[in-house]
Design an enzyme around this catalytic site. Structure first.
Site, short mmCIF file in Angstrom:
data_model
loop_
_atom_site.label_atom_id
_atom_site.label_comp_id
_atom_site.label_asym_id
_atom_site.label_seq_id
_atom_site.Cartn_x
_atom_site.Cartn_y
_atom_site.Cartn_z
N ARG A 130 -5.57 -6.58 -5.28
CA ARG A 130 -6.93 -6.41 -4.77
C ARG A 130 -7.33 -4.94 -4.85
O ARG A 130 -6.52 -4.06 -4.56
CB ARG A 130 -7.01 -6.87 -3.32
CG ARG A 130 -8.37 -6.70 -2.69
CD ARG A 130 -8.39 -7.19 -1.28
NE ARG A 130 -7.53 -6.42 -0.38
CZ ARG A 130 -7.83 -5.21 0.10
NH1 ARG A 130 -8.94 -4.61 -0.25
NH2 ARG A 130 -7.00 -4.60 0.93
N HIS A 158 0.84 -1.19 0.00
CA HIS A 158 0.00 0.00 0.00
C HIS A 158 0.88 1.24 0.00
O HIS A 158 1.77 1.37 0.83
CB HIS A 158 -0.90 -0.02 1.24
CG HIS A 158 -2.11 0.83 1.09
ND1 HIS A 158 -2.03 2.19 1.00
CD2 HIS A 158 -3.42 0.52 0.99
CE1 HIS A 158 -3.25 2.67 0.85
NE2 HIS A 158 -4.11 1.67 0.85
N ARG A 205 -2.43 1.27 -6.61
CA ARG A 205 -1.53 1.10 -5.46
C ARG A 205 -0.15 0.59 -5.85
O ARG A 205 0.87 1.12 -5.39
CB ARG A 205 -2.15 0.11 -4.47
CG ARG A 205 -3.36 0.68 -3.76
CD ARG A 205 -4.01 -0.35 -2.85
NE ARG A 205 -5.15 0.24 -2.16
CZ ARG A 205 -5.95 -0.41 -1.34
NH1 ARG A 205 -5.76 -1.69 -1.09
NH2 ARG A 205 -6.95 0.19 -0.74
#
Lengths: 647, 251, 231
Positions: A443, A267, A338
């Site tokens: 994701r 992240h 990300r």
């Protein structure tokens, strides 16, 4: 070589789940009472599964390692949960949610599973509202939505910045109700140390009571693992201190395939590391990149002066700032996905432009947005995040830019499961982050909560019955059998072995070393060489562990260090497996970036011809190289495209 | 900028609920003021382990202020004296060089000490099991937008629901009362239409369980709300009183 | 349902708050009555006569005593339970958060102070007034002087509050009373469930104001007669 059967139902994508439900075998109510199911974990997936199975009438045994089921780390999710409700009338649909998820996962997820996920997403919202989850609402009283990365619609439901907490407390309350009814037996402060296999089926677990160190045995007709991800292999991550991959490793050692271990999400906006005493990293919501601009100094000497504390970020003139995301990705700017944002930050810091004393941070600057929108507007949007940042960093982000750096956040890889969420070991199921199935190589934001609850409330309670329907004749198990004896002995031997080392290194020392290896060589940018080196270094570190670890106290007692040591052993194996998988995957996709496989502009380069498969690792014994099996990813409905964020 | 400080810690050590506990004093040198309070304890524990001594047992997990597991009573305040933070969000920069810091476990009859600073808070789970839910099974529920809920009501329910179940309220209360915890859940569900149907039974059952578990009686001192890391308000307690009394009077 | 007043914590608190409110109501009347003494000695003595040993005053006194006893007994019961709920080990370091009133944590101690000085007060007044009349009615021989003065409340006030020691003790009692009521008043409403996010602050303020007016009303009389005695 074993073949992989993912048991995907026949028929068009949109009808598969309905068809499955129409034809699957069920267990009648009287028989449900005679069937025991062990659920390991009480996060969104575990708690929702245990509660739902209990409601259906099964006899559930539920374990959690914290002092209460309400503490599981799902609670820390901030942003929200996606669902294809289309309440905003902005053109959302189940197909669109499905498509965004597949695309966001860089075309490495299983179509049928993802479509089912999108299908049941709406039921989740209905269920949570009925439980009394206080989602944010509009003045008219209807549910509010916000938008999140990777989507063109607003489909994210949220409860302040505490969506995970509210959803988990909803599942926990449903679980509490079943505990009161007696359908679920809850065991807190228990750590599952092995899965017991009898005649090829998962039939029970060996558990360590963390309060007194006693080893306990539990038997059941099926075992469900809902044990989350393995990001703590990196030592520093946004995971909770107790998050671990131990049950996944035990399942793996008992024959369950470990799928795509190298897919780990990094992240980009986390608060940077400030010292080697640091225990964990804190995430700052992705939403900050809507208004924050990311930069580092253009001149190395400025960066050095900042690191030395001689200059402040506000001293750097506009023309001396390098807004590198805007420079490299003009079309998406600061809102690139990300993985892209993370790699770009690392690139700048590696090149010597990083800020903060460590040199491992970049600026996320709100001054332009504050000038444009006013401080009030920014405060309304991000006030709680700014406050959180100020508590940790002791700097006011309204006045000086935030310092951020990427950190390990989520693991897309996990235990391989088929369409029924059953692992390759019959009777062993994996749900939530613990399995691999729905997010592919990357994701999307607000999808983890969706998947955990989808699996627990609406998928597993159906599919597990297809397995249990032929188990109704099997009487309740006794734990007095050779298989339990053996498994317990293996666990006890392992503990004895650890306690016998009495070396000179603490568990955390060794875990930090593993973390450094993982971050350095299996981190954001991997190469063949770095991954090969990682495998060697981890092997050496494992040996070091067995020679030098020191665990104080007694095994048969509350022993925190022993617990950490047991988890660390599994993190070694996970780390090695991640490196091995990364080495095998000669491509860059989603959370896996191999420096050798990038476009001229430095973007990820997928190799669809060769690598559009799930790599399933099959354990072959201690110290033996595992076998890699492939589950081909046949895309029937969706065309694979290259992601482009430049124009 | 990070500085280093030297501190003295008075830490409660207790083998188990039955054994008598005592304070032990530890001196820590060169603690970075950037470290969090729990990281400071990690450093101490690493030191103790290296000296082959037993590390201090304390609960913690998420370390970002939401799981509710950390539970230290620091210099007379649960989670330290800063408002609206948990122990894991407390940083060493709030301390000065030479400070003496006293760390105790939650002290309440309903929270027996397990070891050192670790207590057993399963009483809160038991109260939740007595009624802290809406009796609805998975599936078969109406559409999420079927019942409109006014925003102020939803927001108020959210404020009550933000409780993290850490136990600071009962720990701070001179009466060892769990009213703030119980009232937060009762309020959340009594405010929302979904929870109204069984609001009366919920209030009665949760209060009965709370009383049974040995928590004290609320005397409205307000220490619970003052020390609550999530700022859960005293008005929840008034609502619980109202819900409970109305339910009893209707019987 | 009837047992919840004894069996449940909230029920017991309801008893505490209702009995407390009843006592506040009584104090309000008492204070108003006292003020009459400043305005008119005759008026005051008429009130005293009115509240002598007649049936309604006696019933009132009995109910009042009952209220006191219930409030005290429940207060003790709750305090004992609360002490036990604290567990065996006490905190070595305690600190009071800013928003927590000192009074709220010391209600029992304040109550004991008030009770002790209430004994003095009963000795000073009740024992010389209603009690004397009662004794006479029961046929007990009483000093005729005492009996004659039993309705001369005004005289009794003048006499009692001429002593600086007594005045000081009464002021201590009033002080304790102020603290007790400044918390007790709003706490009572809160325990009855009569509070919400808007009204919580308001009832806290009302509580302070009311306690101040009440105690000031009593104090004025005490000081007035003391000053009068030394002039």
């Amino acid at each position: 070589m074993a073949t992989i059967d993912s048991k995907i139902p026949k028929g068009p994508l949109a009808e598969k789940w309905t068809r499955y439900k129409n034809t699957q075998k069920l267990v009648n109510p009287a028989n449900k009472r005679r069937l025991d199911i062990i659920v390991i974990g009480t996060g969104l997936a575990g708690a929702s599964a245990a509660a739902t199975l209990g409601e259906l009438g099964f006899n559930v045994i539920n374990f959690c390692m914290q002092d209460s089921p309400r503490r599981a780390h799902s609670i820390a999710a901030q942003g929200g949960i996606n669902a294809a409700k289309n309440y905003q009338n902005d053109g959302d649909s189940i197909y669109r949610l499905y498509y965004d998820t597949i695309k966001g996962g860089d075309y490495r997820a299983r179509e049928a599973n993802v479509y089912r996920l999108a299908e049941v997403s709406n039921n989740i919202i209905d269920q949570c509202v009925a439980q009394g989850v206080p989602f944010a609402r509009e003045y008219g009283g209807t549910l509010a939505n916000r938008s999140f990365g990777g989507a063109q619609v607003s489909r994210t439901f949220y409860a302040k910045g505490q969506t995970g907490q509210q959803l988990l407390l909803g599942a926990y309350s449903a679980l509490s109700r079943q505990i009161a009814k007696g359908t679920v037996k809850e065991y807190n402060r228990r750590e599952v140390l092995d899965i017991v296999i009898i005649d090829g089926r998962a039939r029970g677990v060996i558990v360590r009571n963390m309060l007194n160190g006693k080893i306990e045995r539990y038997a059941a007709h099926a075992v469900v693992m809902a044990t989350g991800g393995y990001g703590n292999a990196y030592f520093l991550s946004t995971n909770a201190m107790h998050s671990n991959g131990s049950v996944a490793m035990q399942a793996y050692r008992k024959g369950a395939y470990f799928a795509n271990p190298c897919y780990a999400q990094i992240h980009p906006t986390c608060i940077p590391v400030h010292g080697d005493y640091q225990s964990k990293l804190t995430l700052m919501s992705e939403s900050l990149r809507n208004d924050g601009r990311i930069w580092v100094p253009k001149k190395k000497e400025d960066a050095e002066a900042i690191r030395a504390g001689k200059l402040k970020p506000t001293d750097i003139k506009e023309e001396d700032r390098d807004y590198y995301l805007e420079r490299r990705y003009p079309a998406f700017g600061n809102l690139v996905p990300r993985d892209v944002a993370s790699r770009a930050a690392k690139e700048r810091c590696d090149a010597g432009f990083g800020v903060a004393p460590s040199g491992l941070a970049v600026y996320l600057d709100f001054s332009e947005a504050i000038n444009r929108l006013g401080r009030k507007a920014i405060e309304a949007k991000y006030g709680n995040l700014f406050q959180m940042y100020e508590k940790i960093e002791n700097e006011n982000p309204y006045e000086t830019p935030m310092k951020i750096y990427p950190a390990i956040h989520y693991t897309m890889g996990g235990i391989w499961v088929d369409y029924e969420l059953q692992t390759s070991v019959p009777g062993l199921f994996a749900i939530g982050e613990a399995n691999f199935s729905d997010h592919g190589a990357n994701r999307l934001g607000a999808s983890a909560l969706m998947q955990g609850l989808a699996d627990g409330y609406f998928v597993l309670p159906y599919t597990i019955q297809n397995y249990l329907s032929d188990q109704i004749q099997v009487p309740r198990f006794s734990t007095d059998c050779a298989e339990f004896d053996e498994a317990e002995k293996a666990v006890e031997d392992k503990i004895k072995k650890i306690m016998a080392v009495q070396g000179d290194k603490t568990v955390d020392d060794l875990h930090k070393e593993l973390g450094h290896i993982m971050w350095e060589y299996v981190g954001m940018a991997r190469t063949k060489e770095s991954l090969t080196l990682a495998i060697e270094k981890i092997k050496a570190l494992r040996e070091d562990f067995w020679k030098h670890v020191y665990v104080p106290g007694k095994a048969e007692d509350l022993n925190i260090e022993l617990g950490k040591a047991l988890r660390l052993i599994d993190f070694f194996d996970i780390g090695e497996l991640m490196a091995r998988d990364g080495l095998n995957r000669n491509e860059s996709c989603g959370g896996h970036f191999r420096t050798e496989f990038q476009t001229e502009e430095g973007e990820a380069l997928r190799q669809d011809e060769e690598y559009s498969y799930v790599s399933c690792w099959h354990y072959k014994g201690e110290g033996v190289e595992p076998e890699m099996l492939k589950e081909p990813l046949d895309y029937e409905e969706t065309e694979r495209k290259t992601r482009n964020y430049k124009n | 900028m990070a500085k280093s400080i030297n501190i003295t810690l008075n830490i409660w050590r207790q083998k188990d609920a039955k054994t008598k506990g005592h304070f032990e004093t530890y001196a820590l040198k060169d603690i970075s003021t950037n470290a969090s309070f729990l990281e400071m304890l990690d450093i101490l524990n690493e030191q103790l382990v290296k000296e082959h001594k037993e590390p201090i047992a304390f609960d913690h997990d998420c370390r970002e202020g939401i799981c509710g597991m950390c539970s230290l009573y620091i210099n007379g305040h649960p989670h330290g004296w800063e408002t609206e933070i948990t122990t894991c969000q407390l940083h060493m920069r709030k301390f000065k060089d030479g400070d003496v810091i006293t760390i105790e476990p939650w002290r309440s009859r309903a929270f027996p000490v397990i070891r050192d600073l670790m207590v057993d808070r399963s009483a809160y789970d038991k109260i939740m099991q007595a009624g802290g839910f809406v009796s609805v099974n998975t599936g078969g529920v109406p559409d999420a937008n079927a019942i409109a809920i006014p925003k102020p009501i939803a927001d108020e329910a959210m404020d009550s629901a933000s409780c993290i179940g850490c136990g600071a309220c009962a720990a701070a209360c001179k009466n060892g009362s769990a009213m703030l915890f119980v009232s937060a859940k009762v309020s959340q569900l009594a405010l929302l239409p979904q929870g109204k149907a069984e609001a009366a039974a919920r209030a009665k059952n949760m209060v009965a369980k709370m009383d049974e578990l040995g928590f004290g009686n609320c005397t409205n001192t307000g220490a619970c709300a003052a020390e609550c890391p999530k700022g859960v308000s005293l008005t929840n307690i008034a609502r619980l009183n109202r819900e409970f009394l109305c339910a009893k009077l209707k019987d | 349902m009837s047992f919840f007043l004894i069996n449940s914590s909230i029920g017991r608190k309801l008893v505490m708050s209702i009995s407390g409110m009843f006592l506040i109501l009584f104090l309000t009347f008492h204070m108003c009555m006292n003020l009459v003494a400043i305005i008119s000695p005759e008026g005051y003595n008429t009130v005293c006569e009115f509240l002598g040993a007649n049936w309604y005053a006696l019933v009132g006194t009995a109910i009042l005593a009952g209220g006191f006893i219930i409030h005290i007994l429940f207060g003790l019961l709750l305090s004992i339970e609360n002490r036990r709920a604290r567990g065996n080990d006490r905190y070595a370091v305690t600190a009071r958060p800013k928003t927590v009133e000192w009074a709220s944590q010391n209600m029992l101690a304040l109550g004991i102070v008030i009770l002790a000085l209430l004994g003095l007060h009963l000795y000073h007044f009740w024992a010389k007034m209603q009690f004397v009349e009662l004794q006479a009615m029961a046929g007990v021989e009483v000093d005729s002087n005492l009996l004659a003065n039993a309705t001369n409340g005004y005289g009794l006030i003048e006499q009692t509050f001429s002593s600086p020691v007594v005045v000081a003790l009464y002021l201590v009692m009033l002080c304790a009373l102020w603290f007790h009521i400044s918390h007790g008043f709003w706490s009572s409403l809160q325990s009855m469930g009569l509070s919400n996010s808007v009204w919580l602050k308001r009832i806290q303020v009302i509580s302070m104001v009311y306690a101040t007016l009440l105690v000031a009303g009593f104090a004025v009389v005490v000081i007035f007669f003391f000053v009068k005695s030394i002039l």
